[in-house]
Write an enzyme that holds these catalytic residues in place. Structure first.
Site, PDB file in Angstrom:
ATOM      1  NE  ARG A   1       1.968   8.477  -2.705  1.00 37.78           N
ATOM      2  CZ  ARG A   1       1.799   7.535  -2.029  1.00 37.78           C
ATOM      3  NH1 ARG A   1       1.254   6.625  -1.652  1.00 37.78           N
ATOM      4  NH2 ARG A   1       3.134   7.460  -1.172  1.00 37.78           N
TER       5      ARG A   1
ATOM      6  N   GLY B   1       4.226  -2.207   0.754  1.00 34.26           N
ATOM      7  CA  GLY B   1       5.099  -1.222   0.869  1.00 34.26           C
ATOM      8  C   GLY B   1       6.351  -1.181  -0.030  1.00 34.26           C
TER       9      GLY B   1
ATOM     10  CB  THR C   1      -1.433  -1.030  -0.098  1.00 36.49           C
ATOM     11  OG1 THR C   1      -0.574  -0.089   0.783  1.00 36.49           O
ATOM     12  CG2 THR C   1      -1.503  -0.536  -1.491  1.00 36.49           C
TER      13      THR C   1
ATOM     14  CG  ASP D   1       4.758   6.479   1.657  1.00 32.36           C
ATOM     15  OD1 ASP D   1       5.051   5.696   2.363  1.00 32.36           O
ATOM     16  OD2 ASP D   1       3.684   6.034   0.997  1.00 32.36           O
TER      17      ASP D   1
ATOM     18  CB  THR E   1      -2.408   2.497   0.240  1.00 33.91           C
ATOM     19  OG1 THR E   1      -2.000   2.177   1.448  1.00 33.91           O
ATOM     20  CG2 THR E   1      -1.736   3.912  -0.088  1.00 33.91           C
TER      21      THR E   1
HETATM   22  O1  DON Z   1       2.612   4.227  -1.283  1.00 33.89           O
HETATM   23  C1  DON Z   1       3.367   3.411  -0.769  1.00 33.89           C
HETATM   24  O2  DON Z   1       4.395   2.800  -1.306  1.00 33.89           O
HETATM   25  C2  DON Z   1       2.954   2.800   0.537  1.00 33.89           C
HETATM   26  N1  DON Z   1       2.105   3.823   1.285  1.00 33.89           N
HETATM   27  C3  DON Z   1       2.287   1.769   0.536  1.00 33.89           C
HETATM   28  C4  DON Z   1       1.967   0.965   1.827  1.00 33.89           C
HETATM   29  C5  DON Z   1       1.620  -0.252   1.906  1.00 33.89           C
HETATM   30  O3  DON Z   1       1.638  -0.812   0.861  1.00 33.89           O
HETATM   31  C6  DON Z   1       1.317  -0.760   2.826  1.00 33.89           C
HETATM   32  N2  DON Z   1       1.224  -2.451   2.954  1.00 33.89           N
HETATM   33  N3  DON Z   1       2.281  -3.034   3.440  1.00 33.89           N
END
Ligand code: DON
Length: 566
Positions: free
Chosen positions: A100, A470, A377, A419, A395
């Site tokens: 991450r 997300g 993502t 985030d 992502t």
């Molecule tokens: O880490 C996360 O939860 C988000 N940054 C993920 C973003 C994501 O899945 C975008 N798609 N809708």
């Protein structure tokens, strides 16, 4: 002369057939005996399959496919972002890899607040200040170094370099995205000539990325040092600074991917292995499954009123805990064992009543953004000939991340800083709230919902699953697991089945058309549940292993999802 013309014409025709033949197609469903990969793009799945055919294992295939996605799927595949991986070895060992992004050294709790303490719109989603220190190159290298079988690191990057250098014909979906974000590309990268064109992008246009090919070559030659030190690192620092950000050379130099102990819960005789913090995915998924295990949902039936009510109430509770307790466990004590304790979870359901929806805590105030129906993502699932499996979600956060491209090196930087919880109770772009556990601090990892997951039975892989989306990632993975274990669906049906999602706040059940019968909708509404129809929830990519046959499925919701294998 005429002959020469005809000869040239037939040569061109044959050549174009050959090129066409070589373009892999997006296959949504496949069974095979040996090895399989499902990713968001036909090229990435092909590259992964080729690597396994050449004797590479699941980790080699995964790494090669991720570098390929950075070329062919620039809106989410990346070297300027980060991700998570669950690895299952043929010997039955499970490990999590956290790559991450981290907050820069100069970041601080109130980074995105104005002097009145209000969140400044777009500061954590666009431009240099939105960028977290990228983890992908370090993560992919760490995975390969520990688990890869192919000795030559360069070999895993070569296919990506070739696709970047020679170009590839873009898909309809990719053309659409490139056109949609043109104004943002121009704003942050006025001189870029790769992604910005005068005319509109269309399906079949060649995307040639010479500078990205050069960057990948540097990473191939020098490993992570080629990215985190030297000219590439300096170019990142310069561009971030120019775009209003604060990443320093030492932030990049100090970046480290971390192997972690995965979250592991038992569910009806299966072991579900998923991501620990800095993702909330594994803990939340574990809570959902452990609550669900106490109810006979198989008897009640798929999306029956009773099954739905239990799932929704479990989701509300898991997301309430996420908001309060989850964050980077290296910085904040996350009570993982307590959150997954059977008695605690039973207790959490004691205020549930069949008669009506449990009201969300009115003290958790805030205004809530609408759910975004796009999926930026990307997830990849792999199983190899020896029963090794990798589940990997990566992502840039939003489509093309912060929209900032590193000049001269051809790749997008993430906007993962969004985030974090910019201010307690104020929702981020996914409507998620948080507090101290997920407050910004230097070097801290922002909380994620990504849920790369592997399910085993008697120590052998049963399911490899994950998705973008997300906050909806967690509930999509949860539903696919129930579809296979409780509702006996095959892989394809389990992935395509309609989904729903509740994340505590906003207080609503989002659902795809056809997810519920009218009778169930009426009955839920009578019990004061708020329902909202949305276009799509998740782009799941999953592989099931049953009776020595691998069945893979990409999501019909995403045009380019592709299963490949042999
Ligand atoms: O880490 C996360 O939860 C988000 N940054 C993920 C973003 C994501 O899945 C975008 N798609 N809708």
């Amino acid at each position: 002369m005429q002959r020469l013309f005809l000869f040239t014409l037939s040569f061109l025709f044959l050549y174009s057939c050959k090129v066409k033949q070589e373009n892999p197609i997006a296959l949504k469903h496949k069974t095979s005996k040996n090895a399989m990969i499902v990713s968001a793009n036909p090229w990435a799945s092909k590259v992964g399959t080729d690597i396994m055919k050449q004797g590479g294992n699941a980790v080699d295939a995964l790494v090669a496919s991720q570098f390929t996605l950075a070329v062919v799927y620039p809106r989410a595949g990346n070297i300027g972002g980060g991700g998570f991986m669950i690895i299952h070895t043929p010997e039955g060992k499970n490990e999590a890899l956290d790559y991450r992004e981290t907050a820069p050294a100069k970041a601080y709790k109130d980074l995105y607040l104005d002097k009145n303490g209000n969140v400044i719109p777009k500061l954590s989603t666009y431009g240099g200040l939105a960028v977290g220190v990228p983890g992908s190159v370090a993560g992919l290298y760490a995975a390969w170094k520990k688990y890869g079988h192919i000795k030559d690191w360069k070999k895993l990057i070569e296919p990506a370099i070739n696709l970047a250098k020679n170009g590839f014909p873009i898909s309809k979906a990719e053309a659409y995205r490139l056109n949609k974000y043109k104004a943002d590309f121009v704003k942050y990268n006025p001189n870029n000539q790769v992604f910005i064109k005068n005319e509109k992008w269309k399906e079949g246009d060649m995307l040639v990325q010479k500078s990205l090919a050069n960057t990948l070559q540097i990473i191939a030659d020098k490993g992570p040092k080629g990215f985190y030190e030297g000219p590439v690192a300096q170019a990142i620092v310069n561009k971030v600074k120019k775009s209003g950000g604060i990443i320093l050379a030492k932030d990049l130099q100090n970046y480290q991917a971390k192997f972690r102990k995965p979250i592991s819960v038992d569910y009806r005789g299966y072991k579900v292995i998923s991501m620990p913090p800095a993702s909330s995915g594994g803990v939340a998924l574990g809570q959902l499954l452990k609550i669900t295990e106490n109810y006979p949902i198989k008897k009640w039936g798929f999306h029956s009123q009773k099954t739905t009510q239990i799932m929704v109430e479990a989701e509300k509770r898991a997301f309430a805990d996420r908001a309060q307790f989850l964050g980077d466990a290296d910085f904040y004590h996350v009570p993982i064992d307590s959150l997954l304790n059977d008695d605690y979870l039973k207790h959490k359901m004691t205020d549930f009543r069949w008669q009506s929806a449990t009201p969300t805590d009115s003290l958790m105030a805030g205004s809530y953004t609408l759910h975004k129906e796009s999926f930026e993502t990307t997830h990849t699932s792999v199983v190899d000939q020896n029963g090794m499996a990798v589940s990997c979600t990566t992502t840039l956060n939003s489509n093309f991340g912060s929209k900032v491209i590193v000049d001269g090196y051809g790749f997008f930087l993430n906007n993962e800083m969004d985030d974090f919880s910019a201010k307690p109770g104020v929702p981020n772009q996914f409507g998620l709230i948080g507090a101290a556990a997920n407050a910004i601090a230097p070097h801290k990892r922002m909380l994620s919902s990504m849920t790369p997951t592997i399910v085993t039975r008697n120590g052998k892989v049963f399911l490899v699953v994950g998705t973008p989306g997300g906050s909806t990632i967690i509930t999509s993975v949860y539903q696919v697991i129930l579809n296979t274990i409780d509702f006996d669906m095959n892989m394809y049906d389990a992935v395509q089945a309609k989904r729903f999602h509740n994340q505590f706040l906003p207080d609503e059940i989002m659902y795809e058309e056809g997810a519920f019968s009218q009778q169930v909708i009426d009955s839920l509404q009578k019990k004061s549940y708020h329902l909202k129809q949305v276009k799509a929830l998740g782009y799941v990519k999953a592989i099931m292993s049953k009776n020595n046959i691998l069945e893979g499925s990409g999501d019909q919701r995403n045009m380019d999802d592709t299963v490949d294998g042999f």
